[in-house]
Scaffold this active site. Structure first.
Site, PDB file in Angstrom:
ATOM      1  N   ASP A 240      -3.254   2.598  -5.901  1.00 29.55           N
ATOM      2  CA  ASP A 240      -2.174   2.692  -4.905  1.00 29.55           C
ATOM      3  C   ASP A 240      -1.957   1.424  -4.092  1.00 29.55           C
ATOM      4  OD1 ASP A 240      -4.511   2.768  -3.471  1.00 29.55           O
ATOM      5  OD2 ASP A 240      -3.953   4.472  -2.209  1.00 29.55           O
ATOM      6  N   GLU A 241      -2.535   0.296  -4.500  1.00 28.11           N
ATOM      7  CA  GLU A 241      -2.314  -0.925  -3.727  1.00 28.11           C
ATOM      8  C   GLU A 241      -2.371  -2.162  -4.612  1.00 28.11           C
ATOM      9  OE1 GLU A 241      -5.430  -2.286  -1.044  1.00 28.11           O
ATOM     10  OE2 GLU A 241      -6.787  -0.758  -1.830  1.00 28.11           O
TER      11      GLU A 241
ATOM     12  N   ASP B 218       0.862  -1.181   0.000  1.00 27.31           N
ATOM     13  CA  ASP B 218       0.000   0.000   0.000  1.00 27.31           C
ATOM     14  C   ASP B 218       0.902   1.236   0.000  1.00 27.31           C
ATOM     15  OD1 ASP B 218      -2.214   1.587   0.109  1.00 27.31           O
ATOM     16  OD2 ASP B 218      -2.695   1.188   2.204  1.00 27.31           O
TER      17      ASP B 218
END
Length: 387
Positions: free
Chosen positions: A127-128, A12
């Site tokens: 974003d992950e 993350d």
């Protein structure tokens, strides 16, 4: 010969949008910064070359916080919070506009860096990601350190990683040591590190379930682990209760899915002021057309067509309605999307001001597998007709 143990990582990026902005404006490091302003939040270049930044206290409108730096979070400002409420909590925070093109660029960079280690990657958003490290040689701590370093070298940004036996624990664990964390979890760590956490930390236990569990005296994952299964079944049904019991023990059999098809795509906007269906008909029509055009661009860029078109309207009293329509053939054409969405709008009561307008396409199919049929185009959005 036994197979290698599962080693699943969840990576993350730390305060991703805000961190990207700090690369652009390094003088803001260590300060409370909020992302989500519009054009008025673009920094002003002064004659001496320095920059003057907008302050959250000067914001006026209906927008919401996209993200914030950890310094702003310490003041109580979090993503999805109304901007005006955030201004009350942190009036002196710096306000910046969102720049999704830049965020997507850095997203591609960090994912490419991780792909040098393995192709077993499940993309979970901008974003992950999940990473199956089961076949990557080396000790988990060393692998995690090398991945973090590769991401930093590729982007200049930090990330937090947890390596665990499954996706459930990896997801929870990546939050435990943020920012810039490297967390290793084993099944034996569940009582010590997972059970003390509030149940809302488990992905899949939403606000309503959290509230219902709290009413039953279940506040932590440990409480859930010791709860009577029959009682859980009474309140949540057999299937969800069984899932709750499993995750409370840290069990999760889901594999890392390296390829997946999106279920839907959507575009929506929240207006700076509530718009009247009749008096602001022209503005609403232009916004509606723009949403359909951008959604069509999204579909074409990602190579999909969709058959079910829907609209979402949120009124000034925050009541939200949705309507959808399945077309004879899938499409990615803006005019066809607009026509179908217009038919949906005709089924909505337009008797009060509108706060949010959105358009959605689902029942997606890869564009190469179908030949879209032509549909007639209806030019005007009938806001005045239904008012």
């Amino acid at each position: 010969m036994s197979s290698a143990p599962h080693r699943i990582a969840h990576l993350d990026m730390d305060a991703f949008y805000a961190s990207v902005e700090l690369l652009r404006y390094p003088e803001l490091r260590g300060k409370p910064v909020v992302i989500g302003g519009g054009r008025n939040a673009v920094p002003e270049i002064l004659p001496d070359g320095s920059r003057r930044f907008a302050r959250l206290r000067d914001y006026a409108g209906r927008g919401v916080v996209t993200t914030s730096t950890y310094e702003a979070r310490a003041l109580g400002v979090f993503s999805a919070m109304g901007m005006m409420k955030a201004a009350q909590l942190a009036p002196d925070a710096i306000l910046l506009p969102t720049d999704f093109d830049s965020y997507r660029h850095y997203s591609r960079l960090f994912k490419a860096a991780v792909a040098t280690f393995t192709s077993d990657i499940e993309d979970r958003g901008i974003d992950e990601i999940y990473i199956d490290l089961s076949d990557v040689p080396g000790e988990p701590a060393d692998i995690g350190t090398r991945i973090k370093q590769a991401v930093r070298e590729a982007t200049g940004l930090s990330c937090s990683i947890c390596i665990a036996p499954n996706k459930l624990l990896a997801k929870i664990g990546s939050e435990l040591d943020k920012p810039d964390g490297l967390t290793l979890l084993a099944a034996s760590d569940v009582p010590l590190r997972i059970w003390p956490l509030p149940v809302r930390k488990v992905n899949g236990i939403g606000p309503k379930a959290t509230e219902k569990l709290a009413a039953l005296g279940i506040a932590t994952v440990g409480d859930l682990a010791s709860a009577d299964l029959g009682m859980l079944q009474t309140h949540f049904g057999r299937s969800y209760a069984a899932w709750l019991a499993e995750i409370a023990q840290g069990h999760d059999e889901r594999p890392v899915v390296t390829s997946s098809e999106p279920k839907s795509m959507s575009r929506e906007t929240t207006f700076e002021r509530d718009l009247h269906p009749k008096q602001d008909r022209q503005t609403l029509s232009e916004v509606f057309t723009g949403l359909c055009q951008r959604l069509a661009e999204d579909l074409r860029r990602k190579g999909y067509v969709g058959r079910t078109i829907g609209v979402k309207l949120r009124y000034d009293d925050f009541h939200t309605v949705t309507r959808d329509l399945s077309m004879p053939a899938p499409t990615a054409d803006a005019a066809q999307l607009r026509r179908a969405a217009t038919e949906c709008v005709k089924r909505v009561a337009l008797d009060r001001k509108i706060r949010l307008l959105g358009v959605r396409v689902s029942a997606l199919t890869p564009a190469g597998e179908v030949a879209p049929a032509a549909l007639p185009v209806q030019a005007e959005l009938p806001f005045a007709d239904n008012a």
